[in-house]
Design an enzyme around this catalytic site. Sequence first.
Site, short mmCIF file in Angstrom:
data_model
loop_
_atom_site.label_atom_id
_atom_site.label_comp_id
_atom_site.label_asym_id
_atom_site.label_seq_id
_atom_site.Cartn_x
_atom_site.Cartn_y
_atom_site.Cartn_z
N TYR A 81 8.55 0.93 3.68
CA TYR A 81 9.75 0.53 2.66
C TYR A 81 10.09 -0.84 2.48
CZ TYR A 81 10.63 5.76 2.47
OH TYR A 81 10.72 7.14 2.67
N HIS A 100 16.93 9.71 -7.50
CA HIS A 100 17.71 9.48 -6.26
C HIS A 100 17.12 10.47 -5.35
CE1 HIS A 100 21.79 8.73 -8.60
NE2 HIS A 100 20.82 8.63 -9.59
N HIS A 108 22.12 4.28 -5.59
CA HIS A 108 22.75 4.52 -4.22
C HIS A 108 21.91 3.69 -3.06
CE1 HIS A 108 24.85 8.02 -6.09
NE2 HIS A 108 25.74 6.96 -5.99
N ASN A 165 0.78 -1.07 -0.06
CA ASN A 165 0.12 0.16 0.05
C ASN A 165 0.81 1.44 0.02
OD1 ASN A 165 -2.39 -1.58 0.07
ND2 ASN A 165 -2.27 -1.74 2.22
N GLU A 202 19.27 5.41 -0.33
CA GLU A 202 18.19 6.18 -0.94
C GLU A 202 16.92 5.59 -1.00
OE1 GLU A 202 19.91 8.08 -4.53
OE2 GLU A 202 21.75 9.05 -3.22
N GLU A 223 16.64 14.49 -7.66
CA GLU A 223 16.99 14.16 -6.30
C GLU A 223 15.39 14.63 -5.80
OE1 GLU A 223 19.38 13.31 -4.75
OE2 GLU A 223 20.97 13.62 -6.28
#
Length: 371
Positions: free
Chosen positions: A82, A269, A141, A78, A144, A344
């Site tokens: 993370y 990023h 990276h 959802n 991130e 970014e």
Amino acid sequence: FLQAVMEREVLNADFWTEPRAVGVPVDIQLAPESVRPLVAALEDQHIPYTVTHSDLERDILNSYIANNMARRTPGRHNFDSYMPYDDMMAWLSARADDCGDRCELFSIGQTYQGRDQMVIKITDGSGDSSKPGLWVDSGIHAREWIAFAMGCWFIDQLVSEDANAEADILNKYDVYVLPALNADGYIYTHESDRMWRKSRRPNQGSSCIGTDVNRNFDHNFGGIGTSSNPCSETYHGGSAYSNPESGNVANFIENNIPSGGWVSFLTLHSYGKLWMAPWGYTTDRPETAPELDRVGLCGVAALEAVNGVTFRYGSASQILYESSGTSRDWAYGVPQIPYVYTIELRENSFILPPEQIVPSGEETYAGWKAM
């Protein structure tokens, strides 16, 4: 002064953002033993400072707790947390299945530790093989996390059950998304070191692990904004494509050109609220700068209209810092993809709360669609 501190690597300091101009803030992570010497030096130079994370370890622990509390069943998501890597791959497979014959899920190669770099190709299902291709990648990276989440957000929008909502894109283009470019590093941030940036490939003759994958592409390799020190966060590697993660991306893009060509290349990023065009290795503007600016500024306007978050647009070397061997400069300079950008993403820390995923996805996707 801060540029010298970073280049000499005299303190155990991790520059989250690099010095680029007087008056522009710089974010630095310090080991406890480095705080007092740097603070003394800053005060001696009359450089003002503020503390944003007084106890980064505590903040990281709290972010892990918040993220784990929000996690759902693997394979479904959802966007309120993370996803760990295995959950992300299960979710990606499920979304590809949901998409049916409109999608193709495949590996473009393996990371140093042997994980497949999975790309999903999303189409309108018409079988038209003449369309141009749009490339999106995220997670070069490792720390991130919001970038990895944004790659997944793009996929989720494009394979939505309401396929007609994305017909304006998919009727014209096929979209290729690589949501976890640096899978090895991402797993390491979940299991060992939340602030890890690089790949996990060992470096011969050094105890320091990893390469900055975004300095490992074959475009001005080893130039400005990179380091030959394997312990540096911007270590460029022993040679271009010494890390398979970068080589696999370059090999796929150069050897799998859609019939209509590659039209755009977007790499996601974190952090800084920046929309950046080439070049990174020089402050000179490319010949097509007016067209890059026209399209990029269109994307920025659409992004800002969603939540009112302000992004800055410009060439990477002018609004961030000079850097060489990046995927952005390579994509524009070698396969010569006409529309190449780095975004970014929002806010001012790598430790972005999970509740920021949805608004970040809404605005970033809107910007990409508009361009």
